[in-house]
Write a protein that holds these residues in place. Structure first.
Motif, mmCIF file in Angstrom:
data_model
loop_
_atom_site.group_PDB
_atom_site.id
_atom_site.type_symbol
_atom_site.label_atom_id
_atom_site.label_comp_id
_atom_site.label_asym_id
_atom_site.label_seq_id
_atom_site.Cartn_x
_atom_site.Cartn_y
_atom_site.Cartn_z
ATOM 1 N N ARG A 146 4.946 0.300 1.450
ATOM 2 C CA ARG A 146 4.073 -0.622 2.193
ATOM 3 C C ARG A 146 3.349 0.124 3.308
ATOM 4 O O ARG A 146 2.156 -0.083 3.530
ATOM 5 N N TRP A 147 4.070 0.998 4.016
ATOM 6 C CA TRP A 147 3.448 1.768 5.096
ATOM 7 C C TRP A 147 2.414 2.742 4.550
ATOM 8 O O TRP A 147 1.370 2.972 5.162
ATOM 9 N N ALA A 148 2.688 3.311 3.375
ATOM 10 C CA ALA A 148 1.718 4.213 2.747
ATOM 11 C C ALA A 148 0.423 3.466 2.430
ATOM 12 O O ALA A 148 -0.674 3.995 2.624
ATOM 13 N N MET A 149 0.540 2.221 1.975
ATOM 14 C CA MET A 149 -0.665 1.427 1.699
ATOM 15 C C MET A 149 -1.421 1.129 2.991
ATOM 16 O O MET A 149 -2.651 1.116 3.002
ATOM 17 N N LEU A 150 -0.702 0.900 4.071
ATOM 18 C CA LEU A 150 -1.359 0.667 5.359
ATOM 19 C C LEU A 150 -2.123 1.919 5.795
ATOM 20 O O LEU A 150 -3.260 1.836 6.264
ATOM 21 N N ILE A 151 -1.523 3.075 5.587
ATOM 22 C CA ILE A 151 -2.191 4.344 5.909
ATOM 23 C C ILE A 151 -3.419 4.536 5.020
ATOM 24 O O ILE A 151 -4.487 4.953 5.482
ATOM 25 N N MET A 152 -3.293 4.183 3.722
ATOM 26 C CA MET A 152 -4.449 4.289 2.832
ATOM 27 C C MET A 152 -5.538 3.296 3.244
ATOM 28 O O MET A 152 -6.728 3.596 3.112
ATOM 29 N N GLY A 153 -5.142 2.146 3.752
ATOM 30 C CA GLY A 153 -6.110 1.183 4.269
ATOM 31 C C GLY A 153 -6.890 1.773 5.436
ATOM 32 O O GLY A 153 -8.116 1.631 5.515
ATOM 33 N N ALA A 154 -6.180 2.450 6.333
ATOM 34 C CA ALA A 154 -6.854 3.104 7.458
ATOM 35 C C ALA A 154 -7.760 4.227 6.958
ATOM 36 O O ALA A 154 -8.887 4.402 7.437
ATOM 37 N N GLY A 155 -7.295 4.977 5.959
ATOM 38 C CA GLY A 155 -8.088 6.068 5.405
ATOM 39 C C GLY A 155 -9.367 5.582 4.747
ATOM 40 O O GLY A 155 -10.439 6.161 4.955
ATOM 41 N N VAL A 156 -9.280 4.512 3.979
ATOM 42 C CA VAL A 156 -10.481 3.995 3.317
ATOM 43 C C VAL A 156 -11.430 3.384 4.341
ATOM 44 O O VAL A 156 -12.656 3.466 4.181
ATOM 45 N N LEU A 157 -10.896 2.828 5.422
ATOM 46 C CA LEU A 157 -11.762 2.315 6.488
ATOM 47 C C LEU A 157 -12.534 3.471 7.143
ATOM 48 O O LEU A 157 -13.750 3.390 7.348
ATOM 49 N N LEU A 158 -11.837 4.565 7.443
ATOM 50 C CA LEU A 158 -12.500 5.734 8.032
ATOM 51 C C LEU A 158 -13.540 6.325 7.084
ATOM 52 O O LEU A 158 -14.618 6.737 7.511
ATOM 53 N N SER A 159 -13.223 6.334 5.796
ATOM 54 C CA SER A 159 -14.182 6.830 4.807
ATOM 55 C C SER A 159 -15.439 5.965 4.801
ATOM 56 O O SER A 159 -16.561 6.475 4.720
ATOM 57 N N GLY A 160 -15.257 4.660 4.899
ATOM 58 C CA GLY A 160 -16.397 3.753 4.938
ATOM 59 C C GLY A 160 -17.244 3.932 6.178
ATOM 60 O O GLY A 160 -18.481 3.916 6.109
ATOM 61 N N VAL A 161 -16.594 4.133 7.311
ATOM 62 C CA VAL A 161 -17.332 4.367 8.558
ATOM 63 C C VAL A 161 -18.121 5.669 8.441
ATOM 64 O O VAL A 161 -19.289 5.746 8.828
ATOM 65 N N ARG A 162 -17.498 6.680 7.867
ATOM 66 C CA ARG A 162 -18.182 7.961 7.689
ATOM 67 C C ARG A 162 -19.397 7.801 6.770
ATOM 68 O O ARG A 162 -20.477 8.319 7.049
ATOM 69 N N ASP A 163 -19.224 7.046 5.656
ATOM 70 C CA ASP A 163 -20.351 6.825 4.747
ATOM 71 C C ASP A 163 -21.491 6.085 5.442
ATOM 72 O O ASP A 163 -22.661 6.407 5.236
ATOM 73 N N LEU A 164 -21.150 5.104 6.247
ATOM 74 C CA LEU A 164 -22.178 4.353 6.971
ATOM 75 C C LEU A 164 -22.918 5.261 7.959
ATOM 76 O O LEU A 164 -24.144 5.226 8.054
ATOM 77 N N CYS A 165 -22.166 6.088 8.666
ATOM 78 C CA CYS A 165 -22.789 7.038 9.600
ATOM 79 C C CYS A 165 -23.677 8.033 8.849
ATOM 80 O O CYS A 165 -24.783 8.350 9.295
ATOM 81 N N ALA A 166 -23.209 8.507 7.692
ATOM 82 C CA ALA A 166 -23.995 9.457 6.898
ATOM 83 C C ALA A 166 -25.260 8.799 6.348
ATOM 84 O O ALA A 166 -26.305 9.447 6.246
ATOM 85 N N ALA A 167 -25.174 7.515 6.014
ATOM 86 C CA ALA A 167 -26.343 6.800 5.494
ATOM 87 C C ALA A 167 -27.475 6.786 6.508
ATOM 88 O O ALA A 167 -28.651 6.794 6.140
#
Length: 180
Positions: A146-167
């Motif tokens: 469950r904690w690993a999924m929470l960490i992956m949730g944070a990781g995918v959120l950061l990836s999305g923020v990075r993609d938005l900034c790159a856009a």
């Protein structure tokens, strides 16, 4: 919910591999900036959806009207993914198109997502008939999962923020790639 959880975990791993290998390493989408803006924006929106799913489904029951909100979130992900299939073809033309192995990866991810939805549907239906609230209801698996999924949730959120900034070509958002 255990099978739903494991399928969501497989989807998280496949999505992470797809992002790191195909989007980052092979296509270097963040370095394409404006040329990939539409794809990067779609990825950012979809990443936000997955951040919610990865961070909440292992821990919470979406009951009552929250079940409808979750259903809408799941449908939104499907629409974003289908639109992304179209946009990827436009954006990737200068790169020779979407890589064949990436198409296979997307097909496998679609199958896993469909299986996850099939296992989630009965829970979604029972949650719909419950009083409206988000109930703490951890899935009975090792807490590390469950904690690993929470960490992956944070990781995918950061990836999305990075993609938005790159856009929008914000400084540093293409790192480690050089803007083309």
């Amino acid at each position: 919910m255990i099978k739903t959880f494991y399928l969501l975990g497989v989807l998280a791993v496949l999505g992470g591999a797809d992002t790191l290998y195909f989007h980052e390493w092979r296509a270097r989408l963040p370095a394409m900036g404006k040329a990939a803006r539409s794809e990067l924006q779609l990825h950012a929106l979809r990443d936000l959806v997955y951040a919610f799913l990865f961070s909440t489904l292992p821990w919470l029951a979406w009951e009552g009207w929250w079940a409808a909100a979750l259903g809408l979130l799941l449908l939104t992900e499907i629409v974003l993914t289908l639109w992304d299939f179209v946009v990827e073809d436009w954006v990737r033309k200068p790169l020779g198109g979407v890589y064949p192995a990436e198409r296979i990866m997307h097909a496998i991810m679609g199958i896993v997502y469909g299986a996850m939805l099939a296992y989630l549907a009965p829970n979604l239906l029972s949650w719909w008939f419950a009083p409206t609230h988000l109930a703490l209801s951890p899935i009975p698996v090792l807490s590390a999962f469950r904690w690993a999924m929470l960490i992956m949730g944070a990781g995918v959120l950061l990836s999305g923020v990075r993609d938005l900034c790159a856009a929008y070509e914000l400084p540093g958002s293409a790192w480690p790639w050089v803007r083309s």
